[in-house]
Design a protein around this motif. Structure first.
Motif, mmCIF file in Angstrom:
data_model
loop_
_atom_site.group_PDB
_atom_site.id
_atom_site.type_symbol
_atom_site.label_atom_id
_atom_site.label_comp_id
_atom_site.label_asym_id
_atom_site.label_seq_id
_atom_site.Cartn_x
_atom_site.Cartn_y
_atom_site.Cartn_z
ATOM 1 N N LEU A 170 0.926 -4.718 -0.524
ATOM 2 C CA LEU A 170 2.044 -3.787 -0.346
ATOM 3 C C LEU A 170 2.041 -2.736 -1.458
ATOM 4 O O LEU A 170 2.194 -1.542 -1.189
ATOM 5 C CB LEU A 170 3.365 -4.555 -0.345
ATOM 6 C CG LEU A 170 4.643 -3.738 -0.179
ATOM 7 C CD1 LEU A 170 4.629 -2.963 1.127
ATOM 8 C CD2 LEU A 170 5.867 -4.658 -0.246
ATOM 9 N N MET A 171 1.837 -3.177 -2.681
ATOM 10 C CA MET A 171 1.778 -2.246 -3.808
ATOM 11 C C MET A 171 0.627 -1.259 -3.625
ATOM 12 O O MET A 171 0.790 -0.045 -3.812
ATOM 13 C CB MET A 171 1.588 -3.024 -5.117
ATOM 14 C CG MET A 171 1.321 -2.151 -6.340
ATOM 15 S SD MET A 171 2.769 -1.300 -6.988
ATOM 16 C CE MET A 171 3.417 -2.552 -8.108
ATOM 17 N N LYS A 176 -1.390 4.132 -2.521
ATOM 18 C CA LYS A 176 -2.325 4.962 -1.753
ATOM 19 C C LYS A 176 -1.576 6.062 -1.004
ATOM 20 O O LYS A 176 -1.991 7.232 -0.995
ATOM 21 C CB LYS A 176 -3.108 4.093 -0.770
ATOM 22 C CG LYS A 176 -4.149 4.857 0.035
ATOM 23 C CD LYS A 176 -4.909 3.926 0.980
ATOM 24 C CE LYS A 176 -5.937 4.699 1.810
ATOM 25 N NZ LYS A 176 -6.652 3.803 2.765
ATOM 26 N N ALA A 177 -0.451 5.686 -0.387
ATOM 27 C CA ALA A 177 0.338 6.667 0.370
ATOM 28 C C ALA A 177 0.931 7.730 -0.552
ATOM 29 O O ALA A 177 0.910 8.923 -0.242
ATOM 30 C CB ALA A 177 1.454 5.954 1.135
ATOM 31 N N ALA A 180 -1.686 10.133 -1.822
ATOM 32 C CA ALA A 180 -2.061 11.084 -0.779
ATOM 33 C C ALA A 180 -0.991 12.151 -0.585
ATOM 34 O O ALA A 180 -1.292 13.286 -0.212
ATOM 35 C CB ALA A 180 -2.287 10.343 0.540
ATOM 36 N N ALA A 181 0.268 11.791 -0.867
ATOM 37 C CA ALA A 181 1.374 12.724 -0.634
ATOM 38 C C ALA A 181 1.615 13.687 -1.793
ATOM 39 O O ALA A 181 1.940 14.850 -1.566
ATOM 40 C CB ALA A 181 2.652 11.940 -0.351
ATOM 41 N N LEU A 182 1.463 13.226 -3.015
ATOM 42 C CA LEU A 182 1.799 14.091 -4.150
ATOM 43 C C LEU A 182 0.706 14.159 -5.210
ATOM 44 O O LEU A 182 0.644 15.109 -5.967
ATOM 45 C CB LEU A 182 3.107 13.624 -4.800
ATOM 46 C CG LEU A 182 3.907 14.666 -5.594
ATOM 47 C CD1 LEU A 182 4.218 15.884 -4.742
ATOM 48 C CD2 LEU A 182 5.205 14.049 -6.114
ATOM 49 N N GLY A 183 -0.167 13.152 -5.247
ATOM 50 C CA GLY A 183 -1.229 13.150 -6.245
ATOM 51 C C GLY A 183 -2.317 14.151 -5.907
ATOM 52 O O GLY A 183 -2.587 15.099 -6.659
ATOM 53 N N SER A 349 2.847 12.082 6.728
ATOM 54 C CA SER A 349 4.283 12.064 6.429
ATOM 55 C C SER A 349 4.667 10.812 5.656
ATOM 56 O O SER A 349 4.416 9.694 6.094
ATOM 57 C CB SER A 349 5.087 12.139 7.735
ATOM 58 O OG SER A 349 4.647 11.137 8.636
ATOM 59 N N VAL A 350 5.260 11.014 4.492
ATOM 60 C CA VAL A 350 5.695 9.912 3.630
ATOM 61 C C VAL A 350 7.167 10.108 3.302
ATOM 62 O O VAL A 350 7.577 11.194 2.888
ATOM 63 C CB VAL A 350 4.863 9.870 2.328
ATOM 64 C CG1 VAL A 350 5.366 8.764 1.403
ATOM 65 C CG2 VAL A 350 3.386 9.659 2.648
#
Length: 396
Positions: A170-171, A176-177, A180-183, A349-350
């Motif tokens: 889960l972590m 990862k999400a 992908a969204a802000l990193g 989408s996150v």
């Protein structure tokens, strides 16, 4: 970011101290919503499959270092056993002789849950001695509680300094999400920030205008920005004393190249109640005796255009008073558009945060987003650009 996962560790025959977030609602001794328990199942099952012995560490409520019967983790054992499909044993402490005996007696293929870590005052102080006492119970540490990763506690940060550590499933999925969204997002990158008050999300807004291409502001926050532009908002919720700050954010956004999107039309009513008589007016035409309770259809069309032109979306906060109809229209319509684009493969989408998850679940779109984070505080601090101690410890 670089961190180890379960795939990088040899767990055969090892006691695996596994930090989880199972802070679930309990009524009359029964779990009423097992969602957080269900989320940890992949990690625990993978530890078992690799021959490890999962020993679960978790907090429950805010006992502030006191042993409180109504905040014991014992009532969670039946729900854990059901979700995991194996016997789950319980120890009445998370350190010391009681815990050591329970660990030693744990049969292969079964799970042990230790008592509430916050029954010890040292937990929230990140006490090194407490972390060492926990660490003495096992040989490997796995953190699967992103939602507690913004706290430097003995069981979230301290243990990673004591034992070889890795991220649980889960972590790892959450990191990862978020990466992908802000990193390293695919651009254009859009963000939706809603909610009641600008004052509670200053750090968030300041960070986002330096990182995103489009920032959509909704909810009561948007009213404050309208006021900052000299627009009257009637009896709407607005922080008029934050107008100067809002203007500073708008100016800073111009220098960073971030396009800020505010409502162009709004839904207003004289009462804050479900199905109150309402009308849609231009954002600069709110009647003096009315309050803005939602964004209007033209605003939703503009948001849809931004989503369509974007490749990555981060969402925190509703666009209106989503709890009551019909003032959930903008949130529902925008969520549906984001979900549609996600399913079509054109948008990552996150979303995260308490009200956000509730609003997207209510809209029926949550399951169609790329990732929904249930980590309220940790998700918000990550969006603010802050270092999360529980994550940093895994990297080191």
């Amino acid at each position: 970011m670089a961190w180890k996962t379960l795939d990088d560790l040899d767990l055969a025959g090892k006691v695996v101290l596994t930090r989880v977030d199972i802070n679930v609602p309990v009524e009359n001794g029964r779990v009423t919503d097992p969602t957080r328990i269900e989320k940890i199942v992949p990690t625990v099952k993978d530890i078992l499959a690799k021959g490890g012995k999962p020993v679960l560490l978790a907090h429950f409520g805010r006992p502030k270092g006191q042993v409180l019967a109504d905040l014991s983790l014992a009532p969670l054992v039946p729900a854990l056993s059901h979700a995991l499909g194996v016997n789950v044993h319980f120890a009445e402490d998370c350190i010391g002789t009681v815990a050591k005996k329970a660990v030693a007696a744990l049969p292969d293929g079964e799970v042990l849950l230790l008592e509430n870590t916050r029954f010890h005052a040292g937990e929230e102080k990140n006490d090194a001695e407490l972390a060492a006492s926990m660490g003495a119970l096992g040989s490997v540490y796995v953190n699967d509680a992103f939602s507690a990763a913004h706290r430097a506690h003995s069981s979230t940060e301290g243990l990673a300094q004591v034992l070889p550590s890795a991220a649980g499933r889960l972590m790892a999925a959450e990191l990862k999400a978020l990466e992908a969204a802000l990193g390293e997002p695919v651009r254009p990158l859009a963000a939706v920030v809603g909610g009641a008050k600008v004052s509670t999300k200053l750090d968030l807004l300041s960070n986002l205008i330096e990182k995103v291409d489009h920032l959509i502001i909704g909810g009561g926050m948007a009213n404050t920005f309208l006021v900052a532009q000299g627009i009257e908002v009637g009896s709407s919720l607005a922080e008029r004393d934050m107008a100067d700050t809002a203007r500073e954010i708008l100016e800073k956004a111009k220098s960073t190249g971030c396009a800020i999107h505010l409502p162009v039309d709004v839904v207003v009513a004289r009462e804050f109640k479900a199905n109150a008589e309402n009308e849609t007016v231009s954002a600069d035409a709110c009647p003096a005796d009315a309050m803005i309770l939602d964004a209007g259809p033209k605003t939703v069309e503009e948001i849809a255009r931004v989503f369509t032109a974007s490749r990555t979306l981060i969402w925190n906060g509703p666009l209106g008073a989503f709890e009551i109809t019909p003032f959930d229209m903008a949130t529902n319509a925008a969520a549906a558009k984001a979900a549609e684009l996600t399913e079509a493969g054109s948008l990552t989408s996150v979303a995260g945060g308490g009200d956000t998850v509730a609003a997207l679940n209510k809209s029926g779109a949550a399951q169609r987003f790329t990732y929904i984070s249930t980590a309220g505080g940790a998700f918000l601090e990550w969006m603010e650009g802050k270092t999360l101690p529980g994550v940093a410890a895994l990297q080191s």
